[in-house]
Scaffold this active site. Structure first.
Site, PDB file in Angstrom:
ATOM      1  N   GLN A  93       8.522  44.225  82.924  1.00  0.00           N
ATOM      2  CA  GLN A  93       9.999  43.827  82.297  1.00  0.00           C
ATOM      3  C   GLN A  93       9.866  42.349  82.269  1.00  0.00           C
ATOM      4  O   GLN A  93      10.919  41.698  81.799  1.00  0.00           O
ATOM      5  CB  GLN A  93      10.908  44.394  83.229  1.00  0.00           C
ATOM      6  N   PHE A 105      12.698  50.767  84.746  1.00  0.00           N
ATOM      7  CA  PHE A 105      13.540  51.351  85.337  1.00  0.00           C
ATOM      8  C   PHE A 105      13.763  50.457  86.761  1.00  0.00           C
ATOM      9  O   PHE A 105      14.491  50.658  87.625  1.00  0.00           O
ATOM     10  CB  PHE A 105      13.730  52.761  85.955  1.00  0.00           C
ATOM     11  N   GLU A 134      10.187  44.964  87.210  1.00  0.00           N
ATOM     12  CA  GLU A 134      10.852  43.500  87.154  1.00  0.00           C
ATOM     13  C   GLU A 134      10.139  42.532  88.193  1.00  0.00           C
ATOM     14  O   GLU A 134       9.841  41.459  87.564  1.00  0.00           O
ATOM     15  CB  GLU A 134      12.297  43.892  87.485  1.00  0.00           C
ATOM     16  N   ARG A 140      24.126  42.490  95.125  1.00  0.00           N
ATOM     17  CA  ARG A 140      24.854  43.226  93.905  1.00  0.00           C
ATOM     18  C   ARG A 140      25.313  44.513  94.762  1.00  0.00           C
ATOM     19  O   ARG A 140      26.742  44.955  94.474  1.00  0.00           O
ATOM     20  CB  ARG A 140      23.968  43.722  92.911  1.00  0.00           C
ATOM     21  N   ARG A 160      17.221  50.437  88.681  1.00  0.00           N
ATOM     22  CA  ARG A 160      18.418  50.703  87.781  1.00  0.00           C
ATOM     23  C   ARG A 160      19.495  50.892  88.601  1.00  0.00           C
ATOM     24  O   ARG A 160      19.707  51.946  89.453  1.00  0.00           O
ATOM     25  CB  ARG A 160      18.097  51.815  86.989  1.00  0.00           C
ATOM     26  N   ALA A 208      19.030  43.976  84.555  1.00  0.00           N
ATOM     27  CA  ALA A 208      20.404  43.744  84.650  1.00  0.00           C
ATOM     28  C   ALA A 208      21.299  43.989  83.785  1.00  0.00           C
ATOM     29  O   ALA A 208      22.409  43.589  83.144  1.00  0.00           O
ATOM     30  CB  ALA A 208      20.893  42.274  85.200  1.00  0.00           C
ATOM     31  N   GLU A 227      22.414  50.359  82.953  1.00  0.00           N
ATOM     32  CA  GLU A 227      22.640  50.697  84.525  1.00  0.00           C
ATOM     33  C   GLU A 227      23.820  51.493  84.808  1.00  0.00           C
ATOM     34  O   GLU A 227      23.976  52.464  85.296  1.00  0.00           O
ATOM     35  CB  GLU A 227      22.560  49.557  85.370  1.00  0.00           C
TER      36      GLU A 227
HETATM   37  N1  LUZ Z   1      17.864  41.504  88.901  1.00  0.00           N
HETATM   38  C1  LUZ Z   1      18.364  40.433  89.182  1.00  0.00           C
HETATM   39  C2  LUZ Z   1      18.863  42.496  88.499  1.00  0.00           C
HETATM   40  O1  LUZ Z   1      17.406  39.674  89.546  1.00  0.00           O
HETATM   41  N2  LUZ Z   1      19.623  40.184  89.260  1.00  0.00           N
HETATM   42  C3  LUZ Z   1      20.532  41.129  89.225  1.00  0.00           C
HETATM   43  O2  LUZ Z   1      21.648  40.826  89.374  1.00  0.00           O
HETATM   44  C4  LUZ Z   1      20.073  42.375  88.883  1.00  0.00           C
HETATM   45  N3  LUZ Z   1      21.048  43.302  88.268  1.00  0.00           N
HETATM   46  C5  LUZ Z   1      20.723  44.314  88.053  1.00  0.00           C
HETATM   47  C6  LUZ Z   1      19.172  44.559  87.721  1.00  0.00           C
HETATM   48  N4  LUZ Z   1      18.544  43.521  88.009  1.00  0.00           N
HETATM   49 MO1  MOS Z   2      16.635  46.081  86.535  1.00  0.00          MO
HETATM   50  S1  MOS Z   2      17.239  47.392  88.230  1.00  0.00           S
HETATM   51  O1  MOS Z   2      15.071  45.965  86.310  1.00  0.00           O
HETATM   52  O2  MOS Z   2      17.619  45.802  85.562  1.00  0.00           O
END
Ligand code: LUZ
Ligand code: MOS
Length: 749
Positions: A201, A232, A236, A314, A346, A515, A697
């Site tokens: 991602q 998902f 990331e 979060r 997610r 996000a 999400e």
């Molecule tokens: N990733 C991130 C995320 O680095 N910051 C966020 O606020 C976030 N929120 C949802 C999914 N990935």
């Molecule tokens: Mo994310 S939890 O890779 O938006």
């Protein structure tokens, strides 16, 4: 924003719809191998915590087909991590989680890899691990500082409250269960360059980590992502590990190198959604209005920081969910354990904060013997008043009250609630439960600088158009949405626009596609580029004094030496967030929704069935309603798995037992609610691209209604006590609660 809406707002098919069905779509594992390509794999720690006493690779190096073996000594640098670089790719003297790579293996084939693993002499001395949040708290083993969001004085308000309830909410983790495991394929190029094909991602992070660990410049590394077979959040931050391993092999052997985790390995070694354990106290009036809430969130961060501090942030900014609470204190602490580093998934902490709150609302209602929906509506954020969050962001364009009321009517909540009570009063064999819960999900990365994107739009002499952005396609349809936006902005037929493979060569310093903001950010940047090209073309057309076809206009512009390419940029406006005060505007807007679920429980076996779920969302004006419907349904079903059947089970030593689909139960088609409706209200969101809202999400959290419905059902047989249960509400968990109530009931009688 977009004036002409020819494609935006329509069900343009996903640009891989056909390829996915025919099998034409390529994933890393499908790419043909080049001569000399090596298989990359790794030997991982079998212990959660162990001292490395010695690594003897003499025999393993002699195994036929083994080309090279690597330890930390072969890396220029050894630290990675998306927020702080606290994680060694290959440990030096102590392994800190089960699944941590120790030795990287490059071989001619898989058989040689297996033989090499057998022949390695890795002398490990097992050390006592920390495997639970309780153990970590006892040992004061934390990642970073405890953080706070506070408004008013929760302690004083609790002391003054008419009623106070307290408890602990516990949720388990979740495996991402993407169908394509972690994977990378690296080609060595000239002058020490590397071309990295990665299922990630976050191509920029892969680029940065590969360059850093191998001691080369980022400019020498090109990372490309065609697509992922699901991510998902699991890709990331954690796609970096396989990419670096393959890059290390490719760089040192000067041969192509590929790594593809098998499913079991992937489940063993990668981080998951965070388990949480949250202690709360809530004060409320006799009518159920919450006056004070104090919640102390603890997450299992695993062995390294990874994204855990951001996930906790979060969770904290979602801890009050859809409800206005005047006096509130939210504390968040990330525990350091000897589990694989837990990571983005997610929802990113949102589900854990929200589930804790919805659990509290269910308990207030049970305690006061009031209908839970009445309690929720009494506490819901207001439109003009009672509309500031604990971190002082104003909830603008609040559609929550409308979503509550409309879903209540659409799904005939009142009639069904009465029917559930009547059913439970007469059925000796089954129990029913009903819950209508809400979600308010903040859209923007909670790290301000990540909220930026760039895009490259090239118009070619024949009028065809290529678009490149930092967005990665993981099935969610971001490429299709960008294509629609650009086609409308340029006012060209959709067929003229293609979205290219994501490459760090085209788009630099990109943020993860995460996000829920992939289309918001990258779509915004692509629109910016397209708009500026179109403005120049309009000028050329004006000079002609008559309308000119697109193709002709392109030729004229070229001949007049008007540039036919543009780089666009987008930075989310208005954001302002400061952790030291716990105050500000971390989000551009909120995606909102409500979900109502009815469940049926077998009182003898604990078996759970979801009879009906209805979801009503505010997702703005969708760029692609069909794709968004897919996202909404997929997210709900994935959320349903988290709250019901997906149970990560470990041995006392920290070995994951449920590491394959035979023991880890994700929802299948038969588990879907027997009746299932997914709808959204018509509502423009002018602050965002195309009037849309992010959808990736938020709808996952509407599945929390299923868990609350189980809690509601159990409340009918809990002998006046609050029905307390873990999340996920597995059949086993439900049966244990039923058994406990039956025993307690017998003891009372
Ligand atoms: N990733 C991130 C995320 O680095 N910051 C966020 O606020 C976030 N929120 C949802 C999914 N990935
Ligand atoms: Mo994310 S939890 O890779 O938006």
């Amino acid at each position: 924003m977009t004036e002409t809406r020819r494609y935006v707002g329509t069900d343009v098919p996903h640009d891989s719809a056909r390829g996915h069905v025919t099998g034409e779509s390529m994933y890393i594992d499908d790419l043909p191998s080049l001569p000399g390509e090596l298989v990359v794999d790794f030997f991982w720690s079998p212990y959660a915590h162990a001292r490395i006493r010695g690594i003897d690779l003499t025999e393993a190096r002699r195994v036929p087909g083994v080309v090279a073996l690597y330890t930390h000594e072969d890396l220029a640098h050894n630290e990675l991590g998306p927020i702080i670089h606290d994680e060694p790719l290959l440990p030096v003297d102590v392994c800190t989680f089960r699944g941590q790579p120790i030795v990287v293996i490059a071989a001619e084939n898989a058989a040689a890899v297996r033989a090499a693993k057998q022949a390695m002499r890795i002398d490990l001395e097992e050390l006592p691990p920390i495997l639970t949040i309780d153990d970590a708290v006892a040992a004061k083993s934390f990642i970073g500082e405890t953080r706070y969001i506070r408004r008013g004085d929760a302690e004083t308000a609790l002391a003054a409250a008419e009623h106070v309830l307290e408890g602990v909410f516990v949720n388990g983790g979740q495996d991402h269960f993407y169908l394509e495991s972690q994977a990378a394929l690296v080609y060595p190029g000239e002058h020490d360059a590397l071309i990295v094909l990665s299922s990630t991602q976050h191509p920029t992070e892969v680029q940065e980590v590969v360059a850093h660990l191998l001691g080369i410049d980022m400019s020498q590394v090109v990372v490309q992502t065609k697509r992922m077979g699901g991510a998902f959040g699991g890709k990331e931050a954690q796609a970096t590990h396989p990419a670096v391993m393959a890059a290390l092999v490719a760089r040192t052997t000067r041969r192509p190198a590929r790594i593809v985790y098998d499913k079991d390995t992937d489940m063993h070694v990668t981080g998951k959604r965070h388990a949480f354990q949250n202690r709360y106290r809530v004060g409320f009036t006799r009518t159920g209005e919450i006056t004070a809430y104090k919640v102390d969130l603890y997450s299992d961060g695993g062995a390294y920081a990874d994204l855990s501090p951001a996930v906790m942030a979060r969770a904290m900014t979602h801890a009050e969910n859809a409800y206005f609470i005047p006096d509130i204190e939210i504390r968040g602490t990330v525990c350091r354990t000897n589990m694989p580093p837990n990571t983005a998934f997610r929802g990113f902490g949102g589900p854990q904060g929200v589930a804790t709150m919805e659990n509290v609302l269910e308990e207030i209602a049970a305690y006061l013997k009031r209908d839970p929906l009445d309690v929720r509506k009494a506490n819901c954020y207001g439109v003009e008043t009672r509309n500031t969050t604990p971190y002082h962001q104003v909830v603008e364009n609040n559609t929550l009250p409308r979503l509550f009321t409309e879903l209540e009517e659409r799904c005939e909540y009142r009639e069904r609630a009465a029917a559930v009570r009547a059913f439970n009063a007469q059925s000796p064999t089954h129990l029913k439960g009903l819950a209508l819960t809400a979600v308010k999900f903040g859209i923007s990365f909670n790290t301000k600088f990540l909220n930026q994107a760039n895009a490259l739009v090239n118009v070619y002499l024949d009028g065809s158009v290529q678009v490149s952005t930092g967005a990665t396609e993981m099935g969610q349809g971001v490429n299709t949405k960008i294509r629609q936006l650009v086609a409308d902005e340029l006012r060209v037929p959709l067929q003229r626009v293609v979205v290219m493979v994501t490459s760090t060569e085209k788009n630099n310093n990109t943020s993860a596609t995460a996000a829920s903001s992939g289309a918001d950010l990258n779509g915004g940047a692509a629109v910016d580029a397209a708009r500026r090209i179109r403005a120049r073309m309009d000028e050329v057309e004006r000079k002609q004094g008559r309308p000119v076809s697109w193709e002709h206009l392109v030729k004229l512009a070229y001949q007049e030496r008007v540039p036919l390419g543009e780089r666009g940029f987008y930075a989310t406006p208005r954001l302002d967030w400061d952790w030291t005060s716990g105050r500000g505007t971390p989000f551009l807007y909120f995606t909102m929704g409500t979900g109502c679920s009815e469940v049926l429980i077998d009182r003898f076996t604990g078996e759970l069935k979801v009879l009906r779920s209805d979801v009503l969302m505010d997702i703005g004006r969708p760029i692609n309603p069909g794709i968004d419907r897919g996202q909404l349904i997929g997210a709900f079903v994935q959320g349903m798995g988290w709250v019901t059947t997906e149970d990560l089970r470990y041995t006392p030593g920290g070995e994951l037992l449920s590491h394959s689909p035979t023991t880890y139960k994700i929802p299948n088609i038969n588990d879907l609610p027997e009746a299932f409706s997914m709808n959204w209200i018509e509502q423009d969101n002018p602050i965002n691209v195309g009037g849309s809202k992010a959808v990736g999400e938020p709808p996952l959290l509407t599945a929390i209604s299923i868990w609350c419905a189980v809690k509601h059902a159990l409340g009918f047989v809990s002998n006046g006590d609050l029905a307390r249960l873990r999340l996920p509400a597995t059949n086993e968990e439900i049966l244990m609660r039923l058994t406990e109530y039956a025993k307690r009931g017998a003891a009372v009688a």
